[in-house]
Design an enzyme around this catalytic site. Structure first.
Site, PDB file in Angstrom:
ATOM      1  N   ASP B  11      51.829  53.807  27.326  1.00  0.00           N
ATOM      2  CA  ASP B  11      52.922  54.194  26.433  1.00  0.00           C
ATOM      3  C   ASP B  11      53.048  55.711  26.487  1.00  0.00           C
ATOM      4  OD1 ASP B  11      53.142  51.581  25.796  1.00  0.00           O
ATOM      5  OD2 ASP B  11      52.438  51.760  23.725  1.00  0.00           O
ATOM      6  N   ASP B 130      60.618  40.875  24.452  1.00  0.00           N
ATOM      7  CA  ASP B 130      59.708  40.718  23.312  1.00  0.00           C
ATOM      8  C   ASP B 130      60.135  39.441  22.593  1.00  0.00           C
ATOM      9  OD1 ASP B 130      58.403  43.247  23.687  1.00  0.00           O
ATOM     10  OD2 ASP B 130      60.183  44.212  22.863  1.00  0.00           O
TER      11      ASP B 130
END
Lengths: 210, 261
Positions: B11, B130
């Site tokens: 990330d 997601d």
């Protein structure tokens, strides 16, 4: 004369291949200029994307004759992925028509789509089994993993030009060679140490050619 | 046969890695380039950068990160996060990324998947999803998982299986599937969801969310039918090294690319 020209046909990630060549002490230059390409000591011809688009682009940019001249002059040429496929006679990969699309015709054979039922693209690391003791694979163990990402594979007419095979439900041709012309379906610039080793071998082939 | 891929996911915010604690041996664990190079040496099969930068200006930083990484890391590089145009895709690919991962922008405009695939090849286009299990009390009979956008913050009402089929029809090259239920739990991937998606499409599925043990990875790659596993915490916090993961998978009979070969 440029030592090594990487052909910019507008369809590939040239930065990685450029940097990978530098890693193995080659001095590449990127060019889309047919004169520069035709006059190079050696050429890398990369490509990703659609055969149809790429074939049209190289014709429009007058790269066809330049690449064919490199081949007839017997200067080392390495096609990578779609670049290798474009060396073949024709491909099934067409966007708008059911007709086969013509390639450069430097290697007799056809580019075919993987049969239905197999996950495509064939993407990831797969093993490359050299079919002969070609200098391109010198020092690499048989079955070394290389990185692939493609939905079409080449089927040469003559088995003599097959340098390596890879198994994906069936063995397909993952590298070809005919004299100074070579092609690999996988991406040496994305295949870690094995890929850099292969590019280093190509460098040796260039050096031996002169 | 294709090797099962182990993919560290980093990330990145404003050009810096935001997770990870065990990196005593590298100079700057927050530097995405150093971290990518570290995982490359460790035997990672690919690297994913997920840009979680909030500001549009801050996003420029990811271009430099990709470019610098591509100079030293010669394995595939995927970039995701906020990619909403083919021009941005092109910038990333020209900087050395091999694939771009689309999420919210593809949900808003599914044609973006096709535009990217036509311009750069479907192998470049990863659709990241997601998804969350639907409460069977309130959910309809047929819908088991719902797709969320905006980093999992917004329910879309879309059925997961419908969306993956659509993404494939739009020429997506791979699906990167994160289970929001499993993510961060370290209790294992949602293998039922993974297998349902793998059965619905032909393109490869990358499992994400929930890895806590080596068995979890093995399960995702077998019961879950995934082609690859994305791992974050398990690697960043040093629970396992990539070599340990690969040795384990190999001992269980799965094909993996040996480390340092």
């Amino acid at each position: 004369m440029k030592e090594l020209v990487i052909v910019d046909s507008g369809s590939a990630n040239l930065y990685s291949i450029f940097k990978a060549c530098e890693m193995v002490s080659l001095k590449p230059e990127i060019s889309s200029n047919p004169e520069v390409i035709a006059a190079a000591k050696a050429v890398i011809f990369p490509g990703v994307g659609f055969f149809d688009h790429a074939a049209r682009t190289i014709r429009e940019n007058r790269l066809t004759d330049a690449l064919l001249k490199v081949i007839t002059d017997k200067k080392p040429l390495l096609g990578i992925c779609l670049g290798m496929q474009l060396l073949f006679t024709e491909s099934e990969e067409s966007i708008n028509t059911a007709d086969a699309v013509k390639g450069l015709g430097a290697v007799a054979g056809r580019v075919k789509r993987f049969p239905a039922g197999l996950p495509v693209p064939h993407v990831g690391w797969n093993r490359v089994m050299p079919a002969s003791g070609h200098p391109l694979f010198e020092g690499l163990e048989s079955g070394a993993y290389f990185y692939f990402t493609h939905s079409y594979y080449v089927q040469p007419e003559k088995t003599q030009v097959i340098l390596a095979r890879t198994e994906y439900a069936f063995p397909f041709t993952s590298a070809v060679g005919d004299g100074s012309l070579m092609g690999v379906q996988f991406h040496p610039e994305k295949s870690g140490p094995a890929g850099l080793h292969l590019l280093g071998n190509f460098g040796k082939i260039i050096a031996d050619n002169y | 046969m294709l090797a099962k891929r182990i993919i560290p996911c980093l990330d990145v915010r404003d050009g810096r890695v935001v997770k990870g604690t065990r990196f005593v041996n590298i100079r700057d664990a927050g530097d995405p380039v150093e971290r990518a190079a570290f995982y490359n040496r460790e035997g990672a099969d690919e690297i994913v950068f997920l840009d979680i930068t909030a500001s549009v200006e801050g996003r420029r930083a990811i271009i430099d990160v990709v470019r610098q990484t591509a100079e030293v890391v010669f394995i595939p590089l995927t970039v995701g996060g906020g990619i909403d145009s083919t021009s941005f895709m092109q910038e990333l690919l020209e900087s050395g990324a091999d694939k771009v991962s689309l999420n919210t922008a593809a949900l808003k405009n599914p044609a973006l998947i096709r535009e990217g695939a036509e311009q750069f090849g479907s192998q470049c286009i990863v659709v990241a999803i997601d998804a969350c299990r639907v409460d069977q009390q309130t959910g309809s009979e047929s819908r088991k998982w719902e797709v969320y956008s905006h980093g999992g913050r917004k329910a879309t009402g879309l059925d997961l299986i419908d969306w993956v089929k659509k993404a494939e029809a739009m020429s997506a090259g791979e699906i990167l599937l994160t289970s929001m239920d499993a993510d961060g739990t370290l209790d294992g991937y949602d293998n039922e969801m993974l297998a349902a998606v793998a059965d619905a499409v032909q393109i490869p599925v990358i499992a994400s969310g929930g890895a806590g043990t080596l068995e979890h990875m093995y399960e995702a790659l077998t019961r879950g039918k995934a082609h690859a596993v994305l791992a974050a915490s398990i690697l960043h916090y040093g629970t396992y090294s990539i070599a340990e993961i690969k040795e384990y998978l190999s001992s269980k009979g799965l094909p993996v690319r040996p480390v340092n070969k």
